[in-house]
Design a protein around this motif. Structure first.
Motif, PDB file in Angstrom:
ATOM      1  N   HIS A 350      51.044  49.192  56.336  1.00 58.74           N
ATOM      2  CA  HIS A 350      51.426  47.779  56.408  1.00 58.74           C
ATOM      3  C   HIS A 350      51.493  47.134  55.027  1.00 58.74           C
ATOM      4  CE1 HIS A 350      51.180  47.309  60.822  1.00 58.74           C
ATOM      5  NE2 HIS A 350      50.239  48.240  60.744  1.00 58.74           N
ATOM      6  N   GLY A 351      51.410  47.940  53.972  1.00 55.43           N
ATOM      7  CA  GLY A 351      51.433  47.388  52.631  1.00 55.43           C
ATOM      8  C   GLY A 351      50.126  46.742  52.223  1.00 55.43           C
ATOM      9  N   GLY A 352      49.033  47.100  52.902  1.00 54.44           N
ATOM     10  CA  GLY A 352      47.737  46.508  52.608  1.00 54.44           C
ATOM     11  C   GLY A 352      46.838  47.442  51.833  1.00 54.44           C
ATOM     12  N   THR A 353      45.588  47.068  51.743  1.00 54.71           N
ATOM     13  CA  THR A 353      44.603  47.851  51.003  1.00 54.71           C
ATOM     14  C   THR A 353      43.346  48.003  51.839  1.00 54.71           C
ATOM     15  OG1 THR A 353      43.722  45.855  49.933  1.00 54.71           O
ATOM     16  CG2 THR A 353      45.465  47.056  48.771  1.00 54.71           C
ATOM     17  N   ALA A 354      42.589  49.057  51.543  1.00 48.18           N
ATOM     18  CA  ALA A 354      41.318  49.312  52.227  1.00 48.18           C
ATOM     19  C   ALA A 354      40.310  49.779  51.191  1.00 48.18           C
ATOM     20  CB  ALA A 354      41.494  50.362  53.315  1.00 48.18           C
ATOM     21  N   PRO A 360      26.274  44.331  50.664  1.00 43.80           N
ATOM     22  CA  PRO A 360      25.597  43.471  49.692  1.00 43.80           C
ATOM     23  C   PRO A 360      24.201  43.992  49.363  1.00 43.80           C
ATOM     24  CG  PRO A 360      26.653  42.175  51.414  1.00 43.80           C
ATOM     25  CD  PRO A 360      26.737  43.602  51.846  1.00 43.80           C
ATOM     26  N   ASP A 361      23.825  43.895  48.133  1.00 45.05           N
ATOM     27  CA  ASP A 361      22.523  44.368  47.645  1.00 45.05           C
ATOM     28  C   ASP A 361      22.329  45.860  47.850  1.00 45.05           C
ATOM     29  OD1 ASP A 361      21.931  41.710  46.992  1.00 45.05           O
ATOM     30  OD2 ASP A 361      21.121  41.336  49.011  1.00 45.05           O
ATOM     31  N   GLY A 362      23.431  46.587  48.020  1.00 44.83           N
ATOM     32  CA  GLY A 362      23.345  48.030  48.166  1.00 44.83           C
ATOM     33  C   GLY A 362      22.861  48.503  49.504  1.00 44.83           C
ATOM     34  N   ARG A 363      22.754  47.626  50.482  1.00 40.47           N
ATOM     35  CA  ARG A 363      22.246  48.002  51.806  1.00 40.47           C
ATOM     36  C   ARG A 363      23.399  48.188  52.777  1.00 40.47           C
ATOM     37  NH1 ARG A 363      18.103  43.266  53.031  1.00 40.47           N
ATOM     38  NH2 ARG A 363      19.992  42.140  52.362  1.00 40.47           N
ATOM     39  N   GLY A 364      23.287  49.209  53.599  1.00 41.71           N
ATOM     40  CA  GLY A 364      24.299  49.436  54.622  1.00 41.71           C
ATOM     41  C   GLY A 364      25.608  49.954  54.038  1.00 41.71           C
ATOM     42  N   PHE A 365      26.633  49.882  54.878  1.00 35.05           N
ATOM     43  CA  PHE A 365      27.953  50.371  54.505  1.00 35.05           C
ATOM     44  C   PHE A 365      28.974  49.328  54.941  1.00 35.05           C
ATOM     45  CE2 PHE A 365      31.822  52.902  54.864  1.00 35.05           C
ATOM     46  CZ  PHE A 365      31.777  53.654  53.692  1.00 35.05           C
ATOM     47  N   GLU A 366      30.000  49.102  54.112  1.00 42.39           N
ATOM     48  CA  GLU A 366      30.973  48.039  54.366  1.00 42.39           C
ATOM     49  C   GLU A 366      32.383  48.600  54.277  1.00 42.39           C
ATOM     50  OE1 GLU A 366      31.691  43.439  52.931  1.00 42.39           O
ATOM     51  OE2 GLU A 366      31.064  44.930  51.431  1.00 42.39           O
ATOM     52  N   VAL A 367      33.199  48.168  55.223  1.00 36.93           N
ATOM     53  CA  VAL A 367      34.626  48.493  55.221  1.00 36.93           C
ATOM     54  C   VAL A 367      35.391  47.183  55.092  1.00 36.93           C
ATOM     55  CG1 VAL A 367      36.550  49.470  56.530  1.00 36.93           C
ATOM     56  CG2 VAL A 367      34.289  50.538  56.663  1.00 36.93           C
ATOM     57  N   ARG A 368      36.252  47.109  54.093  1.00 38.70           N
ATOM     58  CA  ARG A 368      37.040  45.901  53.860  1.00 38.70           C
ATOM     59  C   ARG A 368      38.523  46.282  53.839  1.00 38.70           C
ATOM     60  NH1 ARG A 368      33.142  46.211  50.234  1.00 38.70           N
ATOM     61  NH2 ARG A 368      34.621  46.842  48.592  1.00 38.70           N
ATOM     62  N   VAL A 369      39.301  45.589  54.658  1.00 41.92           N
ATOM     63  CA  VAL A 369      40.737  45.884  54.770  1.00 41.92           C
ATOM     64  C   VAL A 369      41.506  44.577  54.659  1.00 41.92           C
ATOM     65  CG1 VAL A 369      42.569  46.828  56.212  1.00 41.92           C
ATOM     66  CG2 VAL A 369      40.310  47.901  56.219  1.00 41.92           C
ATOM     67  N   HIS A 370      42.575  44.621  53.861  1.00 46.12           N
ATOM     68  CA  HIS A 370      43.461  43.455  53.696  1.00 46.12           C
ATOM     69  C   HIS A 370      44.842  43.856  54.187  1.00 46.12           C
ATOM     70  CE1 HIS A 370      45.148  39.824  51.805  1.00 46.12           C
ATOM     71  NE2 HIS A 370      46.145  40.602  51.423  1.00 46.12           N
ATOM     72  N   LEU A 371      45.338  43.163  55.213  1.00 43.59           N
ATOM     73  CA  LEU A 371      46.647  43.469  55.803  1.00 43.59           C
ATOM     74  C   LEU A 371      47.580  42.283  55.639  1.00 43.59           C
ATOM     75  CD1 LEU A 371      45.766  45.203  59.199  1.00 43.59           C
ATOM     76  CD2 LEU A 371      46.354  46.286  57.027  1.00 43.59           C
ATOM     77  N   PRO A 372      48.651  42.405  54.866  1.00 44.53           N
ATOM     78  CA  PRO A 372      49.655  41.330  54.835  1.00 44.53           C
ATOM     79  C   PRO A 372      50.349  41.227  56.187  1.00 44.53           C
ATOM     80  CG  PRO A 372      49.916  42.837  52.978  1.00 44.53           C
ATOM     81  CD  PRO A 372      48.976  43.485  53.942  1.00 44.53           C
ATOM     82  N   VAL A 373      50.567  39.982  56.641  1.00 42.72           N
ATOM     83  CA  VAL A 373      51.276  39.755  57.906  1.00 42.72           C
ATOM     84  C   VAL A 373      52.266  38.620  57.703  1.00 42.72           C
ATOM     85  CG1 VAL A 373      49.390  40.563  59.373  1.00 42.72           C
ATOM     86  CG2 VAL A 373      49.491  38.171  58.724  1.00 42.72           C
TER      87      VAL A 373
END
Length: 381
Positions: A350-354, A360-373
């Motif tokens: 979709h032309g986005g990024t992941a 935050p603070d190094g705890r856990g795991f995070e998935v961030r996705v940016h989708l142009p629409v």
């Protein structure tokens, strides 16, 4: 007009012999014109034998696809016989020769094109010598036959381009279906494994939780089967009874049910949306669902987390997805089980990024996705 043209092309592709007969009739009509136009008094009148020989020159075009070289040879022979045996009217263009040269250039292998070029190299000068013996006619004849050959090669190139495009589209569709099936099976099997592993313990300590776990396993399996049937339905042609219906892929409306299944596995799931919630294109909505599903599946399989949060942020021209768990965070090396290749592929489509990494603070795991629409106006349009 374009719709009529496309339907005509489809009909012609289904009945090539009928197309060839139609082309032969059109050529016959064009070659009939000199016979119906009054001839000058100093020329002999057109005769039926001459017209019959003209028809004999056209008839081989019916088999132009099956045996193009044989048709070319027959046309050269009948044309020579017409010139030598009768005093019929001439033709403004060598219609039959142009049609068969175009056919050979468009649909024949190189060796046939080479043989056809050799025959024309001999036939054209001989025809000019038998007719006017002028350089003007020779130049004109060579030009029109070269033009027919070039048009045929251009048609072949266009057909090859369409074929390559169709093969690429089919490959992309196969890859998409494989990715969808991976997401469906990975999500369902992961949840079922988690529930099944917790089941024996729950049977001894909390029977009601064991019953809920088995219900969750059953519901997850049924949902996976339904999604697989829906996915495999796109591989079947037609809408005959008994075939899988072609239903749309799950989108944003299916997110609550997905989150409920994750909660049934014992994971605390928080969901929130920010910004002005608006409809998304069907493909984008399906990708948002699959991205969230894949991120949650990885949490269940690898994170050893107790809680996870899902956030959708609607912007004017984009939607941002954030999935954060409180588990053990990214593994050393290549990322281990958190290597969400499918998420990155969907975002890129979709032309986005992941991006993935520690929270935050190094705890856990995070998935961030940016989708142009598209904007709401563009979607409506």
């Amino acid at each position: 007009m374009r719709g009529w043209w496309e339907r005509g092309r489809a009909l012609g592709a289904a009945h090539p012999q009928a197309v060839d007969i139609g082309i032969a009739l059109l050529v016959q009509a064009a070659m009939t014109m000199p016979f119906v136009v009054p001839r000058p008094p100093d020329q002999e009148p057109a005769t039926w034998p001459a017209y019959g020989l003209t028809t004999l020159t056209v008839v081989p075009l019916i088999w132009r696809r099956r045996a193009p070289l044989a048709v070319l040879t027959a046309i050269i022979a009948t044309s020579a016989l017409y010139k030598l045996a009768v005093a019929g009217p001439g033709q403004p263009l060598p219609y039959t020769g142009l049609v068969i040269i175009y056919t050979i250039a468009a649909a024949s292998p190189p060796w046939q094109r080479l043989v056809a070029g050799g025959l024309l190299t001999v036939a054209v000068p001989v025809s000019v010598w038998l007719n006017t013996r002028t350089a003007r006619e020779l130049t004109f004849s060579l030009f029109v036959f070269a033009a027919a050959y070039v048009f045929g090669r251009l048609t072949d190139a266009r057909q090859r381009e369409h074929l390559i495009g169709a093969e690429r589209a089919a490959a992309r569709e196969r890859a998409r279906i494989a990715r969808e099936m991976h997401d469906i099976l990975s999500h369902a099997v992961s949840l079922m494994i988690v529930q099944a592993e917790a089941g024996p313990v729950a049977v001894r300590t909390a029977p009601e939780r064991a019953e809920a776990a088995f219900d969750a396993i059953s519901a997850t399996g049924r949902d996976a089967m339904a999604q697989l049937r829906r996915m495999l339905g796109v591989l079947r042609e037609g809408d005959e009874p008994g075939r899988a219906p072609r239903e749309p892929q799950p989108g944003l409306a299916a997110l609550p049910e997905l989150l409920d299944r994750i909660r049934a596995s014992g994971l605390e799931v928080a969901y929130e949306s920010a910004g002005a919630v608006r409809p998304l294109p069907e493909a984008t909505g399906a990708s948002v669902f699959r991205i969230v599903q894949e991120a949650l599946t990885n949490v269940v399989k690898h994170a050893a987390a107790r809680a996870v949060s899902v956030q959708l942020t609607y912007g004017e021209a984009a939607v941002d997805i954030r999935v954060l768990d409180d588990g053990r965070g990214p593994r050393s090396g290549s990322g281990g089980g958190h290597g969400l290749v499918g998420v990155r592929e969907r975002a890129a489509a979709h032309g986005g990024t992941a991006a993935t990494g520690p929270g935050p603070d190094g705890r856990g795991f995070e998935v961030r996705v940016h989708l142009p629409v598209p904007t709401a106006t563009e979607v409506a349009r």
